[in-house]
Design a protein around this motif. Structure first.
Motif, short mmCIF file in Angstrom:
data_model
loop_
_atom_site.label_atom_id
_atom_site.label_comp_id
_atom_site.label_asym_id
_atom_site.label_seq_id
_atom_site.Cartn_x
_atom_site.Cartn_y
_atom_site.Cartn_z
N SER A 74 -12.66 1.08 2.60
CA SER A 74 -11.48 0.89 3.45
C SER A 74 -10.26 0.97 2.56
O SER A 74 -10.34 0.79 1.34
N ALA A 75 -9.13 1.28 3.17
CA ALA A 75 -7.86 1.38 2.44
C ALA A 75 -6.85 0.49 3.13
O ALA A 75 -6.76 0.48 4.37
N ASP A 76 -6.10 -0.25 2.34
CA ASP A 76 -5.00 -1.05 2.88
C ASP A 76 -5.46 -1.98 4.01
O ASP A 76 -4.74 -2.16 5.00
N GLY A 77 -6.63 -2.55 3.89
CA GLY A 77 -7.10 -3.46 4.93
C GLY A 77 -7.43 -2.78 6.24
O GLY A 77 -7.62 -3.44 7.26
N GLY A 78 -7.52 -1.46 6.23
CA GLY A 78 -7.83 -0.71 7.43
C GLY A 78 -9.30 -0.77 7.77
O GLY A 78 -10.07 -1.50 7.15
N PRO A 79 -9.74 0.00 8.76
CA PRO A 79 -11.14 -0.06 9.19
C PRO A 79 -12.09 0.50 8.13
O PRO A 79 -11.70 1.30 7.28
N ARG A 80 -13.32 0.07 8.22
CA ARG A 80 -14.34 0.58 7.29
C ARG A 80 -14.78 1.96 7.71
O ARG A 80 -14.98 2.22 8.91
N ARG A 81 -14.97 2.84 6.73
CA ARG A 81 -15.34 4.23 6.97
C ARG A 81 -16.49 4.59 6.03
O ARG A 81 -16.53 4.14 4.88
N ILE A 82 -17.38 5.43 6.49
CA ILE A 82 -18.40 5.96 5.58
C ILE A 82 -17.74 6.97 4.66
O ILE A 82 -16.96 7.82 5.10
N GLY A 83 -18.04 6.84 3.37
CA GLY A 83 -17.49 7.76 2.38
C GLY A 83 -18.60 8.44 1.60
O GLY A 83 -19.70 7.91 1.47
N VAL A 84 -18.30 9.64 1.09
CA VAL A 84 -19.20 10.33 0.17
C VAL A 84 -18.43 10.52 -1.12
O VAL A 84 -17.33 11.06 -1.12
N ARG A 85 -19.02 10.03 -2.21
CA ARG A 85 -18.31 10.13 -3.48
C ARG A 85 -18.40 11.55 -4.02
O ARG A 85 -19.48 12.16 -4.08
N TYR A 86 -17.25 12.07 -4.45
CA TYR A 86 -17.18 13.42 -5.04
C TYR A 86 -16.24 13.33 -6.23
O TYR A 86 -15.04 13.15 -6.06
N GLY A 87 -16.83 13.43 -7.43
CA GLY A 87 -16.02 13.20 -8.63
C GLY A 87 -15.42 11.82 -8.55
O GLY A 87 -16.12 10.83 -8.30
N HIS A 134 -22.82 19.53 12.85
CA HIS A 134 -22.76 18.11 12.52
C HIS A 134 -22.04 17.32 13.61
O HIS A 134 -22.17 16.11 13.68
N ARG A 135 -21.28 18.02 14.45
CA ARG A 135 -20.53 17.33 15.51
C ARG A 135 -21.43 16.48 16.41
O ARG A 135 -21.00 15.50 16.99
N ARG A 136 -22.71 16.90 16.52
CA ARG A 136 -23.66 16.12 17.31
C ARG A 136 -23.84 14.71 16.76
O ARG A 136 -24.28 13.81 17.46
N HIS A 137 -23.56 14.56 15.47
CA HIS A 137 -23.79 13.27 14.83
C HIS A 137 -22.49 12.51 14.61
O HIS A 137 -22.43 11.59 13.78
N ALA A 138 -21.44 12.90 15.34
CA ALA A 138 -20.11 12.33 15.07
C ALA A 138 -20.12 10.80 15.12
O ALA A 138 -19.48 10.15 14.30
N ALA A 139 -20.86 10.23 16.07
CA ALA A 139 -20.84 8.77 16.21
C ALA A 139 -21.45 8.08 14.99
O ALA A 139 -20.94 7.06 14.52
N LEU A 140 -22.52 8.66 14.45
CA LEU A 140 -23.15 8.07 13.27
C LEU A 140 -22.21 8.12 12.08
O LEU A 140 -22.17 7.20 11.26
N LEU A 141 -21.48 9.24 11.97
CA LEU A 141 -20.65 9.45 10.78
C LEU A 141 -19.37 8.64 10.84
O LEU A 141 -18.74 8.39 9.82
N ALA A 142 -18.96 8.23 12.03
CA ALA A 142 -17.74 7.44 12.19
C ALA A 142 -18.03 5.94 12.22
O ALA A 142 -17.13 5.14 12.45
N ALA A 143 -19.29 5.54 11.97
CA ALA A 143 -19.65 4.12 12.01
C ALA A 143 -19.05 3.39 10.81
O ALA A 143 -18.72 4.01 9.80
N PRO A 144 -18.92 2.08 10.89
CA PRO A 144 -18.37 1.31 9.76
C PRO A 144 -19.42 0.89 8.74
O PRO A 144 -19.13 0.11 7.83
#
Lengths: 418, 418
Positions: free
Chosen positions: A24-37, A54-64
């Motif tokens: 999360s950034a600045d106390g904002g909502p939690r987001r799934i991240g993928v580390r790259y470098g 991947h759009r079919r999985h949008a809900a999974l990817l936007a989960a906290p």
């Protein structure tokens, strides 16, 4: 100015790695991240911006939290991983994502990111899979007996730990109070632990659940295991020594277990597969891995104390593999839940500089270890910071990194009167 | 025709009891229920129909599981319990609720209700709090040694179990496979457990959570403990005997743990409070309950095998209380989560007909027990049904009942090839 990540071939977090976390950034909502470098891809944000299956999985990817993605199963994991790889390795898409603010830096002092516990832990199991560790501990504690118990070579010994006190890397670890008894004392004393230790371990995270009554065989392990994290199973040796007979460790372990903020997908470790050590005893069919898929993993761990190297435990030396542990854990019909976490047990190799805990390094507290700067330790002192890191070969001479797990020891708190 | 519940003074589920559960009808949504006689009050439905301050808690009461209500804390529990009691003891309100279909019968053959696991289990801990049980087990397994380990009288010994395999009463229990080793065998064998046992226990359910690093003293136990259930900790003694050294029970316990569908509020047990047994050893201050609130509970358990009485374990004989167990569990700073479940360990009294498991009743399998109908058992056979019930005094000569926990043993399944 938009910064587009540049990731070189020798980066430990390049396109062959792509571990998952939650930020999360600045106390904002939690987001799934993928580390790259040194950047984090906002996975839900990217999925919403880009077109594709991947759009079919949008809900999974936007989960906290990672659990919904973990529960979706291997075909979805494969599809999402391939999509992310294609986005990050296409310069145009990379620029687009960076331009939308979906690739923030991990270490931007102007906009610090917070990394959270990446998944909700269901059940936590800790194994005891290093022969070197188990034998050394046996020699220290039971010098008159065989170092390994009679069952050790027949099954991966494990026990359940406390899931509610699994914390993310960076969480301070408060020195626990508890009962301990001096060897010559008639009754136990009470106070802060004087023998606070680490255990350098590797954790395996279950994605796909399984129903009650249906064992998960070794051949199905790949379908159930989502990924791998580093884990420090903090241990109060004095509490543990007094309490553990006859039902095993309890308060000596349950005050904190730290995991890395990044979960490395199992698929990223294909280049690290290796044969486990030769089996000295014949195994029952459900554990017999001779001739099957190689589940040994060539992970090179490093244990740092206050930034100085303590040891380098080799995960490839572990006797029992994750597939065997999963098969054993479920052979009685126990079900798996998404978020089940099972850890390897302390990773120790045969050499004196390959041990994963201070108990072994100091031979039960007898011989202090000396750090490069000349300071000595028997067990951990208040203020000590312990960091575990690891890397693994990824084929073609490349390497991938596992996210670090770190924690600083805070002094014991004065207990409130009960 | 509307049936209005009639509950007589000697009903075990009268207005002094009011245990909580979760039910559904005809495959419909799960609803929180309060048992009243042989009926179930639909709590969310009643709260929506009736006016009163409980309306502030409407969301908690309409949840499909008890956890939100459990997390709300003692003042809310007290308020909701008082409201439910006032509704059910007011004839007009009772008729109104029955007329709206909010008081279905538990055993209506035309509209059977399903009872579900009433709360999501966070961490599950099993204690070992009966001196009679621990000493008998010690004598059976270690006849050459002291029956109790040296720590037993100084701390309530416990260990973590598998939360994911806690199941509700009525769930079939599949005989587990696993490793066991005959006394004279060189290597372990594998197959269905031949020594399947029960453990009659009482479970305590945590409502109010606590933060990491802050012990919960005995004086705060009432604020954290939501209620009590009955629990059968099914145990495969042959698996357990082979696996448990040195880290404790694992697969011998993790295949199933059954809990009653009804959670009795702690407040309903005020009339059952009693002094625990005299303490033979001085206790450390955080466990010293002399002169404090009495946390012994006079629960009279009954163990039935295929409807025949096996034994009547007295919970009042337990050496360690729930308040001591909670204080011990958190004294190292471990946090509590809503849904944490900790069980007492096998309830056994001093007498031969007061034992809570077959291991004790048969002296380790040596002496079969004979049932009233003449059949004999050493351990459980396929098809056996075990039921635990209990009642407690509720003051003024009245009694309240604890919801039963029952389970039938199904034959082991042929394992799939791995």
């Amino acid at each position: 100015m938009i910064e587009v990540p540049t990731v070189t071939e020798d980066d430990l977090f390049g396109p062959d790695n792509l571990p998952y976390g939650v930020f999360s950034a600045d106390g904002g909502p939690r987001r799934i991240g993928v580390r790259y470098g040194n950047h984090v891809l906002d996975l839900g944000g990217a999925a919403a911006v880009l077109d594709g299956p991947h759009r079919r999985h949008a809900a999974l990817l936007a989960a906290p939290v990672l659990n919904p993605l973990m529960a979706a199963g291997r075909p979805v994991w494969t599809e999402v991983r391939a999509a992310v790889r294609s986005w990050l390795t296409d310069p145009g898409t990379l620029r687009l994502l960076a331009g939308r603010g979906l690739l923030p830096r991990l270490d931007d002092p102007g906009r610090p990111l917070t990394l959270h516990l990446p998944f909700e832990v269901a059940d936590y199991v800790d194994f005891y899979a290093s022969e070197h560790h188990a034998a050394t501990v046996g020699r220290i504690f039971r010098p008159e007996a065989e170092p390994l118990t009679p069952n050790w070579k027949h099954l991966p010994i494990g026990y359940h730990g406390r899931a509610g006190t699994v914390v993310v890397s960076g969480t301070p670890v408060i020195r626990p109070h508890g009962q301990h008894r001096a060897p010559d004392a008639a009754a136990p004393g009470f106070g802060p632990s004087r023998r606070l230790d680490i255990e350098a371990e590797v954790g395996f995270v279950v994605g796909t659940p399984s129903p009650l009554g249906e064992p998960v065989g070794m051949a199905a392990a790949r379908d159930h295991l989502f990924g791998v994290c580093l884990l420090n199973d903090w241990s109060a040796r004095d509490l543990q020594a007094w309490e553990y007979r006859p039902l095993g460790p309890f308060l000596g372990k349950s005050f904190a277990t730290s995991v890395s903020a990044w979960v490395t997908p199992l698929d990223a470790l294909d280049g690290a597969r290796t044969a486990p050590p030769p089996r000295s005893h014949p195994l029952l069919p459900y554990l017999d891995d001779t001739g099957g898929e190689e589940w040994g993993l060539d992970l090179r761990l490093e244990v740092l104390l206050n930034g100085q190297r303590l040891s380098g435990p080799p995960f490839a030396a572990m006797y029992w593999t994750a597939a065997q542990q999963l098969a054993h854990l479920t052979v009685n019909g126990a079900s798996l839940r998404t978020g089940d976490l099972f850890a390897s047990g302390t990773v120790s190799g045969p050499g004196p500089h390959e041990r994963g805990c201070l108990l072994e390094m100091t031979w039960g507290g007898r011989d202090p270890v000396r750090l490069p700067d000349g300071t000595e330790r028997v067990f951990l002192e208040d203020g000590d910071e312990v960091t575990l890191t690891a890397w693994a070969p990824a084929g073609a001479g490349r390497r991938i990194g596992l996210g670090e797990v770190t924690g600083r020891v805070e002094p014991a708190r004065t207990p409130r009167s009960s």
